[in-house]
Each structure stands twice: as C-alpha cells, then as structure tokens.
Design a protein around this motif. Structure first.
Motif, PDB file in Angstrom:
ATOM      1  N   ILE A   8      -2.986  -5.040   4.473  1.00 47.00           N
ATOM      2  CA  ILE A   8      -3.918  -3.917   4.544  1.00 47.00           C
ATOM      3  C   ILE A   8      -5.127  -4.160   3.644  1.00 47.00           C
ATOM      4  O   ILE A   8      -6.264  -3.855   4.010  1.00 47.00           O
ATOM      5  CB  ILE A   8      -3.213  -2.587   4.177  1.00 47.00           C
ATOM      6  CG1 ILE A   8      -2.114  -2.289   5.176  1.00 47.00           C
ATOM      7  CG2 ILE A   8      -4.208  -1.439   4.134  1.00 47.00           C
ATOM      8  CD1 ILE A   8      -2.586  -2.111   6.602  1.00 47.00           C
ATOM      9  N   ALA A  39      -8.944   5.729   6.549  1.00 42.38           N
ATOM     10  CA  ALA A  39      -7.580   5.457   7.019  1.00 42.38           C
ATOM     11  C   ALA A  39      -6.990   4.239   6.312  1.00 42.38           C
ATOM     12  O   ALA A  39      -5.823   4.258   5.893  1.00 42.38           O
ATOM     13  CB  ALA A  39      -7.577   5.253   8.527  1.00 42.38           C
ATOM     14  N   LEU A  40      -7.774   3.170   6.174  1.00 45.60           N
ATOM     15  CA  LEU A  40      -7.276   1.974   5.485  1.00 45.60           C
ATOM     16  C   LEU A  40      -6.985   2.277   4.020  1.00 45.60           C
ATOM     17  O   LEU A  40      -5.982   1.824   3.465  1.00 45.60           O
ATOM     18  CB  LEU A  40      -8.278   0.831   5.619  1.00 45.60           C
ATOM     19  CG  LEU A  40      -8.367   0.179   6.994  1.00 45.60           C
ATOM     20  CD1 LEU A  40      -9.511  -0.826   7.035  1.00 45.60           C
ATOM     21  CD2 LEU A  40      -7.060  -0.492   7.372  1.00 45.60           C
ATOM     22  N   LEU A  43      -3.768   4.180   3.841  1.00 46.15           N
ATOM     23  CA  LEU A  43      -2.607   3.303   4.009  1.00 46.15           C
ATOM     24  C   LEU A  43      -2.284   2.556   2.721  1.00 46.15           C
ATOM     25  O   LEU A  43      -1.115   2.421   2.349  1.00 46.15           O
ATOM     26  CB  LEU A  43      -2.855   2.299   5.139  1.00 46.15           C
ATOM     27  CG  LEU A  43      -2.664   2.820   6.552  1.00 46.15           C
ATOM     28  CD1 LEU A  43      -3.097   1.759   7.549  1.00 46.15           C
ATOM     29  CD2 LEU A  43      -1.224   3.199   6.779  1.00 46.15           C
ATOM     30  N   ALA A  46      -0.786   5.132   0.270  1.00 50.54           N
ATOM     31  CA  ALA A  46       0.588   5.465   0.648  1.00 50.54           C
ATOM     32  C   ALA A  46       1.530   4.299   0.363  1.00 50.54           C
ATOM     33  O   ALA A  46       2.651   4.499  -0.106  1.00 50.54           O
ATOM     34  CB  ALA A  46       0.638   5.833   2.128  1.00 50.54           C
ATOM     35  N   GLY A  47       1.081   3.081   0.631  1.00 51.41           N
ATOM     36  CA  GLY A  47       1.911   1.913   0.361  1.00 51.41           C
ATOM     37  C   GLY A  47       2.174   1.718  -1.122  1.00 51.41           C
ATOM     38  O   GLY A  47       3.288   1.397  -1.526  1.00 51.41           O
TER      39      GLY A  47
END
Length: 55
Positions: A8, A39-40, A43, A46-47
C-alpha cells in the motif's frame, strides 16, 4: 501484514508521483484523485492500527 503495508505504501508513493508529474505539466488534479489518496491513506492507517493491536 507487513507486506500489505509495504504494498500500500508503494502504491501511495507511485500515485503521488503520478499526481506530481500531472501538476508539473500544468494540469489540475481532478477531485476524484483526492478521494483515491484519502482511501490509500486510510488503508495504511487501518493496517498500522491492526498491526499495532496484533502485536
């Protein structure tokens, strides 16, 4: 999980480089591009949170 974050992050850097080259050519960034960046980034966030909790 670490590979997910690395992939990502590379996608985010590549996308940002594409946007920078887009701007250097004198074009405006389309509004949808900001949604993809968000969005990236989401991500990655969240990761990182999932990775930190799993440790």
């Amino acid at each position: 999980m670490l590979w997910f974050l690395i992939v990502i992050a590379v996608l985010l850097l590549g996308y940002a480089a594409a946007l920078v080259s887009f701007v250097r050519r004198g074009r405006k960034i389309p509004p949808a591009a900001y949604l993809v960046l968000a969005a990236l980034n989401g991500l990655i966030l969240a990761g990182v949170l999932a990775w930190a909790i799993a440790r």
